[in-house]
Every structure is written in structure tokens, then in C-alpha cells.
Design a protein around this motif. Structure first.
Motif, PDB file in Angstrom:
ATOM      1  N   LEU A  96      41.784  26.366  62.887  1.00 25.66           N
ATOM      2  CA  LEU A  96      40.790  25.306  63.003  1.00 25.66           C
ATOM      3  C   LEU A  96      41.459  24.000  62.600  1.00 25.66           C
ATOM      4  CD1 LEU A  96      37.799  24.354  63.327  1.00 25.66           C
ATOM      5  CD2 LEU A  96      37.497  24.911  60.893  1.00 25.66           C
ATOM      6  N   TYR A  97      41.378  22.992  63.483  1.00 27.26           N
ATOM      7  CA  TYR A  97      41.971  21.699  63.172  1.00 27.26           C
ATOM      8  C   TYR A  97      41.275  20.622  63.998  1.00 27.26           C
ATOM      9  CZ  TYR A  97      44.552  23.142  67.371  1.00 27.26           C
ATOM     10  OH  TYR A  97      44.883  23.600  68.617  1.00 27.26           O
ATOM     11  N   ALA A  98      41.366  19.394  63.509  1.00 25.91           N
ATOM     12  CA  ALA A  98      40.797  18.271  64.242  1.00 25.91           C
ATOM     13  C   ALA A  98      41.638  17.998  65.480  1.00 25.91           C
ATOM     14  CB  ALA A  98      40.741  17.034  63.356  1.00 25.91           C
ATOM     15  N   THR A  99      40.989  17.754  66.603  1.00 29.04           N
ATOM     16  CA  THR A  99      41.727  17.414  67.816  1.00 29.04           C
ATOM     17  C   THR A  99      42.080  15.928  67.811  1.00 29.04           C
ATOM     18  OG1 THR A  99      39.663  17.014  69.033  1.00 29.04           O
ATOM     19  CG2 THR A  99      40.589  19.232  69.141  1.00 29.04           C
ATOM     20  N   GLY A 100      43.070  15.573  68.603  1.00 23.67           N
ATOM     21  CA  GLY A 100      43.458  14.167  68.725  1.00 23.67           C
ATOM     22  C   GLY A 100      44.063  13.628  67.442  1.00 23.67           C
ATOM     23  N   THR A 101      43.638  12.422  67.072  1.00 24.03           N
ATOM     24  CA  THR A 101      44.208  11.723  65.916  1.00 24.03           C
ATOM     25  C   THR A 101      43.439  11.980  64.627  1.00 24.03           C
ATOM     26  OG1 THR A 101      42.881   9.753  66.399  1.00 24.03           O
ATOM     27  CG2 THR A 101      45.078   9.882  67.400  1.00 24.03           C
ATOM     28  N   GLY A 102      42.449  12.865  64.675  1.00 29.35           N
ATOM     29  CA  GLY A 102      41.659  13.146  63.485  1.00 29.35           C
ATOM     30  C   GLY A 102      40.500  12.192  63.292  1.00 29.35           C
ATOM     31  N   GLY A 103      40.261  11.306  64.268  1.00 32.76           N
ATOM     32  CA  GLY A 103      39.155  10.363  64.168  1.00 32.76           C
ATOM     33  C   GLY A 103      37.861  10.958  64.694  1.00 32.76           C
ATOM     34  N   ASP A 104      36.838  10.111  64.785  1.00 29.16           N
ATOM     35  CA  ASP A 104      35.524  10.587  65.229  1.00 29.16           C
ATOM     36  C   ASP A 104      35.321  10.332  66.714  1.00 29.16           C
ATOM     37  OD1 ASP A 104      35.393   7.798  64.818  1.00 29.16           O
ATOM     38  OD2 ASP A 104      33.237   7.845  64.469  1.00 29.16           O
ATOM     39  N   ALA A 105      34.410  11.091  67.311  1.00 22.91           N
ATOM     40  CA  ALA A 105      34.001  10.871  68.703  1.00 22.91           C
ATOM     41  C   ALA A 105      32.889   9.820  68.667  1.00 22.91           C
ATOM     42  CB  ALA A 105      33.524  12.173  69.328  1.00 22.91           C
ATOM     43  N   TYR A 106      33.311   8.552  68.545  1.00 23.49           N
ATOM     44  CA  TYR A 106      32.383   7.456  68.272  1.00 23.49           C
ATOM     45  C   TYR A 106      31.376   7.237  69.391  1.00 23.49           C
ATOM     46  CZ  TYR A 106      35.585   5.004  71.374  1.00 23.49           C
ATOM     47  OH  TYR A 106      36.350   4.649  72.457  1.00 23.49           O
ATOM     48  N   TRP A 107      31.699   7.724  70.612  1.00 20.28           N
ATOM     49  CA  TRP A 107      30.845   7.454  71.760  1.00 20.28           C
ATOM     50  C   TRP A 107      29.623   8.373  71.824  1.00 20.28           C
ATOM     51  CZ3 TRP A 107      35.827   9.288  71.804  1.00 20.28           C
ATOM     52  CH2 TRP A 107      35.993  10.623  72.151  1.00 20.28           C
ATOM     53  N   CYS A 108      29.597   9.466  71.054  1.00 26.24           N
ATOM     54  CA  CYS A 108      28.418  10.348  71.123  1.00 26.24           C
ATOM     55  C   CYS A 108      28.211  11.163  69.859  1.00 26.24           C
ATOM     56  CB  CYS A 108      28.476  11.277  72.339  1.00 26.24           C
ATOM     57  SG  CYS A 108      29.858  12.447  72.332  1.00 26.24           S
ATOM     58  N   CYS A 109      29.266  11.847  69.381  1.00 27.57           N
ATOM     59  CA  CYS A 109      29.077  12.826  68.302  1.00 27.57           C
ATOM     60  C   CYS A 109      28.743  12.174  66.970  1.00 27.57           C
ATOM     61  CB  CYS A 109      30.329  13.690  68.165  1.00 27.57           C
ATOM     62  SG  CYS A 109      30.652  14.711  69.630  1.00 27.57           S
ATOM     63  N   SER A 110      29.286  10.989  66.701  1.00 28.54           N
ATOM     64  CA  SER A 110      28.983  10.339  65.434  1.00 28.54           C
ATOM     65  C   SER A 110      27.497  10.010  65.331  1.00 28.54           C
ATOM     66  CB  SER A 110      29.820   9.066  65.267  1.00 28.54           C
ATOM     67  OG  SER A 110      31.172   9.408  65.073  1.00 28.54           O
ATOM     68  N   MET A 111      26.878   9.660  66.466  1.00 30.03           N
ATOM     69  CA  MET A 111      25.438   9.372  66.437  1.00 30.03           C
ATOM     70  C   MET A 111      24.630  10.654  66.266  1.00 30.03           C
ATOM     71  SD  MET A 111      27.255   7.611  68.920  1.00 30.03           S
ATOM     72  CE  MET A 111      26.931   6.597  70.350  1.00 30.03           C
TER      73      MET A 111
END
Length: 546
Positions: free
Chosen positions: A337-352
Motif C-alpha cells: 500500500l502506497y500513495a500514487t504519484g507524488t504523494g499529494g491529494d486529488a484536489y479536483w475531486c477526492c479532497s472535497m
């Protein structure tokens, strides 16, 4: 009488969940979500999606924190000003043509308007919701969903995490790589049917649900987010009508998702049969669906599933900035289990959507049935009642101790406390004296006198269990009760559970490895999170890294 959640108006959240909510609120009020910017956030052809998800998260967090977000009113005004002549966002298509991403995106705006009207009594929001339903959605009546393309040869089996239109128009439908997202709006439309006086919606919902239930979700590789939002819509429609057929349908489809759409840490595979990444949007949907199924059936398995989703999936998906991001799909031959990409958030949908998810977790702390107060998802909180208030203290899920101090009285002088199924023994005290009470459907109930003090203790075992999914049965997961554990490592290691010893609550060592709860990711900066791999599926062995 059904189990129902206490109104969030009477719940003050404390402790870990309050901290997560604070982080989420800070993210949702950061520069990227100010009104002018969030209304330009759409980059993949999703009219109303970013605005609607942001508004819904802010409104739900206002409900739980009792604080109006900084830009909520301004964002609403900006959205109202951007609506086209028919009362929605985006292109006005010719009659008989539909853009599934437009229908999907407006689901969140519709839900936001309905919730804002519910919480504030705002007539403008209620009217905007009604106009949106009549102009964008009611034209779908009369067979549009029966024409929705579901043959594999009509779909594109690739896409980005944020989804995009394929460019194809088939049977009058402009299609998305997020297969099935046309059904996302079952969620908002069922709530509109419940809250607004639009009787024609019943015909549309019946058509949509009939077509939805016949889908080969696995064969078409349906998006799990759309599947779960559809299930939640069916559950809301069941609540409005009381027709048991819809409850049975939702149970069947949720079971399918559990067997073929989940990961081993109770997150989701973005599409059925394509475990490329998880999506916190769907994790929130799965938590909400499981909790609704529990409230409607009182089957404790659904409630325990919801808890596992919160601790192990949503908990790992939250990022340091308070947003929520995508993770790897841990199952089968991928034990990590690991964060995908750069470890940031999916600001366009998942953060909301994560913002709404945390509000839903808060809704699950205190419940009521026939006047008996049920304390369910343990988190520090204060619950208020007409005759008193109840303060909950706990370090669950790491420690099996819960105390409830009552100031005044409970409605029926009765309280029921959740006892996890793994707890072989539990001890309940009222005002320091042991009381005998049976665990019935996951709860032990007792009488509490005025100004009483209730203490519950139960043991939390180390659980080594086979992977729950068919693809993972040859490996095992290791959990401290419902809290899954992982080992930070680059190479796969084997574990001998009998060699493990707890060194602090939820932390185990033995055979050269250290296992820790997997839900601490929001305390790591993006670079540290991106560099971390947690093994959560194990083979039995001597416990040395190999």
C-alpha cells in the motif's frame, strides 16, 4: 422504528476526528478553492463537478463544525451567476442528447443545494435545485437510460484519474472513460425526490434503477465510484418509498462491490477488473452505503465494515495538507500500500468528497433507536440531549476502553455501547459497579442514572486472517482489532504472527519487523509519504526481510 443518527447539531466532535476535520477544512479553504478558482477548476469536461463537490463538502463541514466556511456564500453566488439560461452549467445539448459527465457533475451541485436548503432554509437554493432537476434531468424520462451504451465494444477501457470524454456519441450519449458515471446522479435525484415536490421524478428514478440493476458491472468494468453512488441513491429511494425490493437490490450490489471492487484495506479499485488506483470519492461512498445498510437492516456486519473502511481506507487516504489522495490497490500479487504519484491529494475531486466523508463519520458516533442512545463509532465527542449531555472519552481503536460521563439525564435513561465482534470478553461498569448485560446485535445496553458514569473495557486481539478477496487468499492481513497493520519496507517480508509482541498500543515487533497502524499517513509530508511502501499482505514465515 429504525436506527437513526443523532442530528449533528447536537454533536461536538473532539479528538482525532476533530483534528482530521480541521485539516480538511483548511485544505478546502485554501487558495485553490476560492470561488473564482474553483469555478475554473474543471479541466476534463465535468460541468458543475468541482463547484458542486466543493460546496457540498463545505456545507457538510459547516454542519459538523458549526462554523460557516470563509467562502461558502461567495461561492454560491458565483455559481448562481454562472448558470446558463436553463439553470445549469455547461453546454445546452439538442433534445435527446446527453453528456454523462455533465449529468454526473451536477449530482454534487444538486446535493449541495439540497443540503444548504435543509440546513439554512434558503429558498433560493431550494428553487435552484428544483429548476436544475426539471431542466437537466427530467428530459431523461422515457427511455434514455435504456439506450445507455453498455456493450464493451462501445466503451474505452483506459483513462486518467480525473476522467475525460472519449469523443464518442452513441445512442445520443456523450461517453466518459469513467464508465457508468451517468448513474452518479441517482444519488442527488433520490434526495431531490425525498426533499422536493417533483412527483415526476419517481418515474425517472424507477427507469434508472431498473437499467442500473441489470448492468454487468464487472464485465463492463464499471467505475466503482459511480456504482456506489448509485447504490446510495437506491437506498435513499428505499427510505422514501419503503419498498423492500430496493433494499434487497442495494444489498446485492454492495455485496458484489465487496467481493470484486474492494482492496484488502477496504479501499476501492477505481474500475471493476482494473485495480490501477484507489479513489477516496468511492471510499466515502462505500462508508456511507455501509452505514445506511446498517441503519436500515441493523446487521452489525455492515457497521463493522464501515468502521474498517474509515480506519484503513479513508484514514490512509488523507494527506498532510488535509486533502485526500489516491493509493495503490493492495490485493492479489501486490502486497504493498502506497500513495500514487507524488504523494499529494486529488484536489479536483477526492479532497472535497473526503470532507463530506469525515462529516459522515461524525454522524456515526451517536445513534438512537426507540429512545435508547447508541454509541457506535468510538471517537471523543460530546452529545447533547434535551435533559443533559454525554461526554465520550476513548483512545479506540488502539485501546479497548470507552468512558461516558453523563451530565443530567438521557432520554430513556438507557445507553447501548458497541462491542466489536472480536471482543471475547468485555466489562461494563456504571458508577464504578460492574453490571451484567448481554451483547445483542453488537451492542450491550444498560440503564444509566442521572449524572452517571459508564465505563466499558474489552480486549483488542492481534488478528492474522486470510485475505478477504479471492485474489489474495494465499496471503494474510494482520490487524489490531479493526486497525490494519503494515510494515514499511522495500522488499516483501514474511511474518510469523506468534512471534509478534505489542510494544505500545497498536504497534507490534518480532522476527526483525515492526508493524504499525496504516492510518497515520496524514502526519507525513508529501515527499515522505511518496517514498513509503507499506506491506499489508503477508506470507507466513520467520519474519525476516528477504
Amino acid at each position: 422504528t429504525r436506527m437513526k443518527s443523532l442530528s449533528l447539531e447536537n454533536v461536538t466532535v473532539l479528538g482525532l476526528l476533530s483534528h482530521r476535520l480541521l485539516r480538511s477544512s483548511m485544505r478546502l479553504e485554501s487558495d485553490i478553492y476560492i470561488p473564482d478558482r474553483v469555478c475554473r477548476l474543471d479541466s476534463g469536461g465535468w460541468p458543475a463537478d468541482a463547484e458542486g463537490r466543493t460546496l457540498l463538502a463545505l456545507i457538510r463541514q459547516m454542519e459538523v463544525t458549526k462554523r460557516e466556511p470563509s467562502y461558502l456564500r461567495e461561492t454560491l453566488r458565483t455559481v448562481y451567476g454562472n448558470l446558463n439560461e436553463k439553470g445549469y452549467l455547461g453546454e445546452i445539448l439538442p433534445p435527446g442528447c446527453f453528456n454523462e459527465q455533465q449529468l454526473s457533475g451536477h449530482n454534487w451541485l444538486l446535493r449541495a443545494l439540497l443540503d444548504y436548503a435543509r440546513l439554512t432554509g434558503c429558498g433560493e437554493a431550494r428553487a435552484a435545485a428544483g429548476r436544475l432537476v426539471r431542466s437537466l434531468y427530467l428530459p431523461l424520462r422515457g427511455g434514455a437510460y435504456a439506450r445507455y451504451p453498455l456493450r464493451p465494444e462501445d466503451r474505452v477501457f483506459e483513462g486518467r484519474p480525473d476522467g475525460e470524454l472519449t469523443g464518442d456519441c452513441i445512442n445520443g450519449w456523450y461517453l466518459s472513460t469513467d464508465i457508468g458515471c451517468a448513474y452518479m446522479c441517482l444519488d442527488g435525484l433520490s434526495r431531490a425526490y425525498r426533499d422536493l415536490d417533483i412527483p415526476e421524478l419517481k418515474d425517472l428514478l424507477e427507469e434508472m434503477i431498473e437499467a442500473f440493476a441489470a448492468i454487468d458491472f464487472v464485465g463492463i468494468s464499471m467505475q466503482t465510484h459511480a456504482t456506489l453512488s448509485g447504490i446510495r441513491g437506491i437506498l435513499c429511494f428505499y427510505e422514501a418509498l419503503g419498498d423492500a425490493r430496493y433494499l434487497e437490490m442495494a444489498k446485492r450490489l454492495f455485496s458484489l462491490y465487496e467481493r470484486q471492487g474492494m482492496t484488502e484495506n477496504y479501499a476501492n479499485q477505481n474500475w471493476f477488473r482494473r485495480p490501477h488506483w484507489t479513489e477516496p470519492c468511492a471510499i466515502v461512498d462505500s462508508f456511507m452505503a455501509a452505514m445506511d445498510l446498517f441503519r436500515f437492516t441493523e446487521n452489525i456486519i455492515y457497521f463493522e465494515t464501515a468502521q474498517k473502511i474509515y480506519w484503513n481506507a479513508l484514514g490512509h487516504a488523507q494527506r498532510e495538507n488535509g486533502g485526500f489522495g489516491c493509493d495503490s490497490c493492495a490485493l492479489g500479487d501486490n502486497p504493498f500500500l502506497y500513495a500514487t504519484g507524488t504523494g499529494g491529494d486529488a484536489y479536483w475531486c477526492c479532497s472535497m468528497r473526503g470532507g463530506e466523508g469525515l462529516a459522515e463519520v461524525a454522524r456515526s458516533i451517536g445513534m438512537e433507536k426507540n429512545g435508547v442512545v447508541h454509541i457506535g463509532l468510538y471517537n471523543p465527542a460530546e452529545l447533547r440531549f434535551p435533559g443533559g449531555r454525554l461526554e465520550i472519552r476513548t483512545q479506540y481503536p488502539l485501546e479497548g476502553r470507552v468512558s461516558c460521563r453523563l451530565y443530567g439525564r438521557l432520554p430513556q435513561d438507557r445507553i447501548a455501547l458497541f462491542i466489536p465482534s472480536y471482543a471475547a470478553d468485555y466489562h461494563l461498569k456504571v458508577n464504578g459497579s460492574a453490571v451484567e448485560c448481554r451483547r445483542v446485535n453488537g451492542f450491550a445496553a444498560t440503564t444509566v442514572p442521572e449524572n452517571g458514569f459508564v465505563e466499558l473495557e474489552f480486549g483488542i486481539p492481534l488478528l492474522a486472517e486470510p485475505g478477504k478477496l479471492a485474489a489474495s487468499r494465499e496471503r494474510m492481513t494482520i490487524s489490531h482489532g479493526f486497525q490494519m497493520l503494515g510494515v514499511s519496507c522495500e522488499e516483501e517480508c514474511s511474518i510469523e504472527p506468534s512471534a509478534l509482541r505489542m510494544t505500545e498500543p497498536g504497534v507490534y515487533e518480532g522476527g526483525g519487523v515492526v508493524l504499525r497502524p496504516i492510518s497515520d499517513s496524514y502526519r507525513l509530508d508529501a515527499a515522505s509519504l511518496a517514498a513509503r511502501k507499506l506491506q499489508i499482505l503477508f506470507r507466513r514465515g520467520e519474519g525476516r526481510t528477504v
